[in-house]
Design a protein around this motif. Structure first.
Motif, PDB file in Angstrom:
ATOM      1  N   CYS A   8      34.093  37.598  40.583  1.00 24.71           N
ATOM      2  CA  CYS A   8      34.407  38.441  39.420  1.00 24.71           C
ATOM      3  C   CYS A   8      35.815  38.144  38.917  1.00 24.71           C
ATOM      4  CB  CYS A   8      34.283  39.920  39.779  1.00 24.71           C
ATOM      5  SG  CYS A   8      32.608  40.456  40.158  1.00 24.71           S
ATOM      6  N   SER A   9      36.753  37.991  39.827  1.00 28.39           N
ATOM      7  CA  SER A   9      38.136  37.682  39.443  1.00 28.39           C
ATOM      8  C   SER A   9      38.224  36.334  38.740  1.00 28.39           C
ATOM      9  CB  SER A   9      39.054  37.685  40.668  1.00 28.39           C
ATOM     10  OG  SER A   9      39.130  38.968  41.221  1.00 28.39           O
ATOM     11  N   ASP A  12      37.048  36.713  35.225  1.00 29.06           N
ATOM     12  CA  ASP A  12      38.091  37.324  34.390  1.00 29.06           C
ATOM     13  C   ASP A  12      39.164  36.313  34.002  1.00 29.06           C
ATOM     14  OD1 ASP A  12      37.141  39.938  34.110  1.00 29.06           O
ATOM     15  OD2 ASP A  12      38.174  40.645  35.912  1.00 29.06           O
ATOM     16  N   GLU A  13      39.612  35.523  34.964  1.00 28.07           N
ATOM     17  CA  GLU A  13      40.665  34.536  34.702  1.00 28.07           C
ATOM     18  C   GLU A  13      40.204  33.485  33.697  1.00 28.07           C
ATOM     19  OE1 GLU A  13      41.639  33.025  38.575  1.00 28.07           O
ATOM     20  OE2 GLU A  13      42.277  35.012  39.270  1.00 28.07           O
ATOM     21  N   ALA A  15      37.676  33.710  31.567  1.00 29.73           N
ATOM     22  CA  ALA A  15      37.414  34.358  30.273  1.00 29.73           C
ATOM     23  C   ALA A  15      38.713  34.558  29.500  1.00 29.73           C
ATOM     24  CB  ALA A  15      36.697  35.686  30.476  1.00 29.73           C
ATOM     25  N   ALA A  16      39.752  34.997  30.166  1.00 27.49           N
ATOM     26  CA  ALA A  16      41.035  35.213  29.488  1.00 27.49           C
ATOM     27  C   ALA A  16      41.555  33.915  28.878  1.00 27.49           C
ATOM     28  CB  ALA A  16      42.057  35.805  30.458  1.00 27.49           C
ATOM     29  N   GLY A 130      34.583  38.770  27.818  1.00 30.24           N
ATOM     30  CA  GLY A 130      35.370  39.800  28.487  1.00 30.24           C
ATOM     31  C   GLY A 130      34.551  40.702  29.396  1.00 30.24           C
ATOM     32  N   ASP A 131      33.237  40.648  29.292  1.00 23.40           N
ATOM     33  CA  ASP A 131      32.356  41.488  30.111  1.00 23.40           C
ATOM     34  C   ASP A 131      31.648  40.717  31.225  1.00 23.40           C
ATOM     35  OD1 ASP A 131      33.027  43.606  28.467  1.00 23.40           O
ATOM     36  OD2 ASP A 131      31.211  43.450  27.244  1.00 23.40           O
ATOM     37  N   THR A 132      31.966  39.434  31.379  1.00 29.66           N
ATOM     38  CA  THR A 132      31.239  38.624  32.360  1.00 29.66           C
ATOM     39  C   THR A 132      31.471  39.096  33.790  1.00 29.66           C
ATOM     40  OG1 THR A 132      33.011  36.971  32.330  1.00 29.66           O
ATOM     41  CG2 THR A 132      31.083  36.569  30.905  1.00 29.66           C
ATOM     42  N   SER A 133      32.691  39.497  34.110  1.00 30.63           N
ATOM     43  CA  SER A 133      32.937  39.939  35.491  1.00 30.63           C
ATOM     44  C   SER A 133      32.204  41.241  35.787  1.00 30.63           C
ATOM     45  CB  SER A 133      34.431  40.089  35.770  1.00 30.63           C
ATOM     46  OG  SER A 133      34.978  41.157  35.027  1.00 30.63           O
ATOM     47  N   THR A 134      32.101  42.109  34.801  1.00 29.22           N
ATOM     48  CA  THR A 134      31.364  43.360  34.986  1.00 29.22           C
ATOM     49  C   THR A 134      29.882  43.064  35.219  1.00 29.22           C
ATOM     50  OG1 THR A 134      32.951  44.548  33.615  1.00 29.22           O
ATOM     51  CG2 THR A 134      30.793  45.582  33.917  1.00 29.22           C
ATOM     52  N   THR A 147      36.749  49.015  38.799  1.00 30.23           N
ATOM     53  CA  THR A 147      37.354  48.441  37.579  1.00 30.23           C
ATOM     54  C   THR A 147      38.454  49.326  37.062  1.00 30.23           C
ATOM     55  OG1 THR A 147      35.623  49.478  36.236  1.00 30.23           O
ATOM     56  CG2 THR A 147      35.305  47.175  36.900  1.00 30.23           C
TER      57      THR A 147
END
Length: 147
Positions: A8-9, A12-13, A15-16, A130-134, A147
């Motif tokens: 998940c992390s 996020d990285e 995706a950012a 931005g929602d991929t980790s969720t 979260t």
């Protein structure tokens, strides 16, 4: 932190970075596969994929239906995503089942199907980067991270 939470992390990285660079969802999928499974972004990606990538996030933490008692489920998921981004979801699933011998009713087969669904959602913009980790936390992790 378990492997699913680390996955998940990584999502996020990546995706950012991709959002900041205004790159495509496909770029996210390819970069995610590089970061989490060691599948290179250049023309040699096929060699990495054929070897099964690299286990950059060893560990457990996946929901029981995806847990095959190994420490390579993050690599499996991200590797399938990287391959599906390049050759398409149907061909990636075929390769997983027939070349990787991941029986559809096995933990790896179900993880392949989840990776294919994830790839289709991201590529079609139905799952914002931005929602991929969720999505990963809710669909794959045994204990979704806070979260």
């Amino acid at each position: 932190m378990d492997a699913c939470t680390r996955l998940c992390s990584v999502a996020d990285e990546v995706a950012a970075r991709v959002i900041a660079s205004r790159a495509t969802p496909r770029r996210f999928l390819v970069e995610f596969g590089r970061a989490a499974a060691g599948v290179r972004t250049g023309p040699l990606w096929v060699l990495d994929a054929a070897r099964g990538g690299r286990n950059r996030l060893p560990g457990r933490g996946f929901a029981p239906e995806f847990d095959d008692s190994t420490r390579g489920q993050a690599r499996h998921f991200a590797g399938i995503v990287a391959v599906a981004a390049r050759i398409g979801p149907a061909a990636a699933r075929w390769a997983s089942v027939h070349l990787g011998r991941d029986h559809p009713d096995s933990a790896d087969g179900r993880l392949t199907d989840a990776a294919i669904e994830f790839t289709r959602l991201v590529a079609s913009d139905r799952l914002p980067l931005g929602d991929t980790s969720t999505w990963i936390a809710q669909h794959l992790c045994a204990s979704p991270p806070a979260t």
